[in-house]
Design a protein around this motif. Structure first.
Motif, PDB file in Angstrom:
ATOM      1  N   LYS A   1       0.827  -1.222   0.000  1.00 36.81           N
ATOM      2  CA  LYS A   1       0.000   0.000   0.000  1.00 36.81           C
ATOM      3  C   LYS A   1       0.854   1.262   0.000  1.00 36.81           C
ATOM      4  O   LYS A   1       0.657   2.161  -0.827  1.00 36.81           O
ATOM      5  CB  LYS A   1      -0.923   0.031   1.237  1.00 36.81           C
ATOM      6  N   SER A   2       1.798   1.350   0.925  1.00 33.95           N
ATOM      7  CA  SER A   2       2.632   2.551   1.025  1.00 33.95           C
ATOM      8  C   SER A   2       3.539   2.704  -0.187  1.00 33.95           C
ATOM      9  O   SER A   2       3.824   3.827  -0.626  1.00 33.95           O
ATOM     10  CB  SER A   2       3.464   2.508   2.318  1.00 33.95           C
ATOM     11  N   THR A   3       3.974   1.587  -0.747  1.00 33.48           N
ATOM     12  CA  THR A   3       4.789   1.630  -1.967  1.00 33.48           C
ATOM     13  C   THR A   3       3.990   2.254  -3.106  1.00 33.48           C
ATOM     14  O   THR A   3       4.518   3.062  -3.888  1.00 33.48           O
ATOM     15  CB  THR A   3       5.240   0.220  -2.356  1.00 33.48           C
ATOM     16  N   LEU A   4       2.720   1.912  -3.186  1.00 33.05           N
ATOM     17  CA  LEU A   4       1.856   2.482  -4.218  1.00 33.05           C
ATOM     18  C   LEU A   4       1.775   3.999  -4.082  1.00 33.05           C
ATOM     19  O   LEU A   4       1.849   4.733  -5.079  1.00 33.05           O
ATOM     20  CB  LEU A   4       0.467   1.860  -4.123  1.00 33.05           C
ATOM     21  N   ILE A   5       1.662   4.483  -2.843  1.00 35.37           N
ATOM     22  CA  ILE A   5       1.598   5.924  -2.599  1.00 35.37           C
ATOM     23  C   ILE A   5       2.912   6.600  -3.001  1.00 35.37           C
ATOM     24  O   ILE A   5       2.917   7.687  -3.579  1.00 35.37           O
ATOM     25  CB  ILE A   5       1.273   6.215  -1.122  1.00 35.37           C
ATOM     26  N   LYS A   6       4.027   5.955  -2.724  1.00 36.52           N
ATOM     27  CA  LYS A   6       5.327   6.519  -3.092  1.00 36.52           C
ATOM     28  C   LYS A   6       5.480   6.603  -4.607  1.00 36.52           C
ATOM     29  O   LYS A   6       6.120   7.526  -5.126  1.00 36.52           O
ATOM     30  CB  LYS A   6       6.453   5.684  -2.487  1.00 36.52           C
ATOM     31  N   LEU A   7       4.898   5.660  -5.328  1.00 38.83           N
ATOM     32  CA  LEU A   7       4.921   5.724  -6.787  1.00 38.83           C
ATOM     33  C   LEU A   7       4.137   6.927  -7.292  1.00 38.83           C
ATOM     34  O   LEU A   7       4.573   7.632  -8.212  1.00 38.83           O
ATOM     35  CB  LEU A   7       4.336   4.443  -7.376  1.00 38.83           C
ATOM     36  N   ILE A   8       2.981   7.172  -6.667  1.00 42.86           N
ATOM     37  CA  ILE A   8       2.161   8.308  -7.085  1.00 42.86           C
ATOM     38  C   ILE A   8       2.855   9.627  -6.778  1.00 42.86           C
ATOM     39  O   ILE A   8       2.803  10.571  -7.563  1.00 42.86           O
ATOM     40  CB  ILE A   8       0.778   8.248  -6.393  1.00 42.86           C
ATOM     41  N   SER A   9       3.536   9.693  -5.625  1.00 45.79           N
ATOM     42  CA  SER A   9       4.221  10.933  -5.234  1.00 45.79           C
ATOM     43  C   SER A   9       5.530  11.128  -5.981  1.00 45.79           C
ATOM     44  O   SER A   9       6.179  12.166  -5.844  1.00 45.79           O
ATOM     45  CB  SER A   9       4.483  10.934  -3.728  1.00 45.79           C
ATOM     46  N   ARG A  10       5.933  10.132  -6.757  1.00 41.59           N
ATOM     47  CA  ARG A  10       7.162  10.159  -7.566  1.00 41.59           C
ATOM     48  C   ARG A  10       8.427  10.129  -6.722  1.00 41.59           C
ATOM     49  O   ARG A  10       9.495  10.542  -7.170  1.00 41.59           O
ATOM     50  CB  ARG A  10       7.204  11.380  -8.509  1.00 41.59           C
ATOM     51  N   SER A  11       8.319   9.632  -5.479  1.00 38.10           N
ATOM     52  CA  SER A  11       9.517   9.470  -4.666  1.00 38.10           C
ATOM     53  C   SER A  11      10.240   8.165  -5.023  1.00 38.10           C
ATOM     54  O   SER A  11      11.419   8.002  -4.700  1.00 38.10           O
ATOM     55  CB  SER A  11       9.181   9.499  -3.173  1.00 38.10           C
ATOM     56  N   ILE A  12       9.546   7.241  -5.670  1.00 39.23           N
ATOM     57  CA  ILE A  12      10.154   6.066  -6.269  1.00 39.23           C
ATOM     58  C   ILE A  12       9.537   5.875  -7.650  1.00 39.23           C
ATOM     59  O   ILE A  12       8.524   6.501  -7.967  1.00 39.23           O
ATOM     60  CB  ILE A  12       9.956   4.789  -5.410  1.00 39.23           C
ATOM     61  N   TYR A  13      10.141   5.002  -8.456  1.00 36.89           N
ATOM     62  CA  TYR A  13       9.664   4.826  -9.826  1.00 36.89           C
ATOM     63  C   TYR A  13       9.460   3.333 -10.127  1.00 36.89           C
ATOM     64  O   TYR A  13      10.198   2.481  -9.629  1.00 36.89           O
ATOM     65  CB  TYR A  13      10.655   5.427 -10.816  1.00 36.89           C
ATOM     66  N   PRO A  14       8.453   3.022 -10.939  1.00 42.06           N
ATOM     67  CA  PRO A  14       8.154   1.614 -11.234  1.00 42.06           C
ATOM     68  C   PRO A  14       9.183   0.991 -12.149  1.00 42.06           C
ATOM     69  O   PRO A  14      10.005   1.674 -12.761  1.00 42.06           O
ATOM     70  CB  PRO A  14       6.789   1.699 -11.921  1.00 42.06           C
ATOM     71  N   GLU A  15       9.117  -0.318 -12.239  1.00 39.29           N
ATOM     72  CA  GLU A  15       9.959  -1.055 -13.176  1.00 39.29           C
ATOM     73  C   GLU A  15       9.592  -0.634 -14.597  1.00 39.29           C
ATOM     74  O   GLU A  15       8.416  -0.493 -14.927  1.00 39.29           O
ATOM     75  CB  GLU A  15       9.721  -2.557 -12.979  1.00 39.29           C
ATOM     76  N   VAL A  16      10.588  -0.425 -15.414  1.00 36.28           N
ATOM     77  CA  VAL A  16      10.353   0.022 -16.791  1.00 36.28           C
ATOM     78  C   VAL A  16       9.966  -1.173 -17.651  1.00 36.28           C
ATOM     79  O   VAL A  16      10.712  -2.147 -17.778  1.00 36.28           O
ATOM     80  CB  VAL A  16      11.608   0.707 -17.374  1.00 36.28           C
ATOM     81  N   LYS A  17       8.758  -1.091 -18.208  1.00 34.35           N
ATOM     82  CA  LYS A  17       8.274  -2.133 -19.117  1.00 34.35           C
ATOM     83  C   LYS A  17       7.609  -1.459 -20.311  1.00 34.35           C
ATOM     84  O   LYS A  17       7.067  -0.363 -20.198  1.00 34.35           O
ATOM     85  CB  LYS A  17       7.270  -3.052 -18.420  1.00 34.35           C
ATOM     86  N   GLU A  18       7.634  -2.137 -21.423  1.00 34.93           N
ATOM     87  CA  GLU A  18       7.113  -1.542 -22.657  1.00 34.93           C
ATOM     88  C   GLU A  18       5.614  -1.238 -22.559  1.00 34.93           C
ATOM     89  O   GLU A  18       5.128  -0.265 -23.119  1.00 34.93           O
ATOM     90  CB  GLU A  18       7.382  -2.489 -23.829  1.00 34.93           C
ATOM     91  N   ASP A  19       4.879  -2.062 -21.838  1.00 39.21           N
ATOM     92  CA  ASP A  19       3.422  -1.916 -21.795  1.00 39.21           C
ATOM     93  C   ASP A  19       2.914  -1.276 -20.503  1.00 39.21           C
ATOM     94  O   ASP A  19       1.725  -1.360 -20.200  1.00 39.21           O
ATOM     95  CB  ASP A  19       2.750  -3.280 -21.991  1.00 39.21           C
ATOM     96  N   SER A  20       3.803  -0.658 -19.735  1.00 43.07           N
ATOM     97  CA  SER A  20       3.370  -0.050 -18.477  1.00 43.07           C
ATOM     98  C   SER A  20       3.371   1.474 -18.589  1.00 43.07           C
ATOM     99  O   SER A  20       4.141   2.058 -19.361  1.00 43.07           O
ATOM    100  CB  SER A  20       4.283  -0.469 -17.326  1.00 43.07           C
ATOM    101  N   GLU A  21       2.482   2.114 -17.823  1.00 39.34           N
ATOM    102  CA  GLU A  21       2.455   3.575 -17.784  1.00 39.34           C
ATOM    103  C   GLU A  21       1.813   4.050 -16.485  1.00 39.34           C
ATOM    104  O   GLU A  21       0.925   3.408 -15.925  1.00 39.34           O
ATOM    105  CB  GLU A  21       1.706   4.145 -18.984  1.00 39.34           C
ATOM    106  N   LEU A  22       2.307   5.166 -15.998  1.00 38.81           N
ATOM    107  CA  LEU A  22       1.767   5.835 -14.817  1.00 38.81           C
ATOM    108  C   LEU A  22       1.452   7.266 -15.231  1.00 38.81           C
ATOM    109  O   LEU A  22       2.365   8.042 -15.531  1.00 38.81           O
ATOM    110  CB  LEU A  22       2.772   5.800 -13.665  1.00 38.81           C
TER     111      LEU A  22
END
Length: 265
Positions: free
Chosen positions: A42-63
């Protein structure tokens, strides 16, 4: 209009997969609770939204946030406010309530040494503190506030930019009963002001009456998503927490009690 869109999002750290194949779209006007056990991501998801961390780079993914894959941090603050326990832990306990609220304008914890607040910032702090019942403590030290007042103060700090969305990570943690209910009432009032809430919690009983959507997360995956009445039931909560538990709806609040099976780790 959707303000957040996540397509096939993964997050991996130290070869450990924390989030897997997250697909979510969140619209303006929704008040959401993200519910799951500790360690569910849950908290990791929030950090992704706040841009304090970044998701794994994949061709079919987007935030995408407000229609953009890349958003300036200052622009984000004018639209989305974040309140986490990490902020509380970084606060100098000697800071005054007024300075804490004003520091929200700078995205800092405390007013930077080279900055001098202007009249508008002082006025905004006063108006917000008066609106939410803390004006009498405007010059009090943060350390002198009750736990409930501290939690509300951090939320007020996030409101100085008048954001449309407010994301709260475990807002009711460690609160006594009185502070707990005062905070839930306070959050309800925010929704009446047009603020859309995203509340992240491991506590079913923290779901406010104004919630329109509940997202269940377990082991880094979204396992259920829908309206509170459709999602919150004994079977779903048992499966979410791996626990024999009964769920009840009483006077607008969700409550739990142990089932018949013995509890054990």
């Amino acid at each position: 209009m959707n303000w957040l869109k996540l397509n096939n999002i993964d997050y991996v750290i130290d070869k450990k997969r924390i989030l897997s194949n997250i697909n979510l779209t969140i619209d303006e006007g929704e008040n959401i609770t993200i519910l799951g056990p500790n360690g569910s991501g849950k908290s990791t998801l929030i950090k992704l939204i706040s841009r304090s961390i970044y998701p794994e780079v994949k061709e079919d993914s987007e935030l995408i946030i407000y229609g953009r894959k890349h958003i300036n941090i200052w622009e984000m603050r004018s639209k989305i406010g974040f309140v986490t326990n990490e902020i509380h832990e970084r606060i100098n306990s000697k800071i005054t309530l007024n300075d804490l609220i004003i520091s929200g304008f700078y995205g800092s914890i405390g007013i930077p040494i080279n900055e001098k607040p202007n009249e508008y910032q002082y006025f905004t702090s006063k108006i917000l503190l008066e609106k939410f019942g803390l004006l009498h403590s405007i010059d009090s030290k943060y350390k002198c506030l009750s736990d409930g007042q501290k939690r509300i103060a951090l939320i007020i700090r996030a409101l100085v930019h008048n954001p449309r969305i407010l994301i709260l990570d475990e807002p009711t943690i460690n609160l006594d009963i009185k502070s707990y209910f005062i905070l839930l009432e306070f959050l309800g009032k925010l929704t009446l002001d047009g603020v859309n809430l995203v509340i992240v919690t491991n506590n079913l009983e923290s779901i406010i009456k104004e919630t329109t959507r509940v997202i269940l997360i377990k082991k880094g995956r979204v396992v259920s998503d829908g309206t509170p009445r459709n999602i919150i039931n004994s079977e779903n909560i048992k499966n979410l927490f791996d626990l024999d538990i009964n769920v009840m709806y009483i006077n607008g609040y969700w409550r739990i009690s142990p089932g018949s099976k013995p509890l054990a780790y």
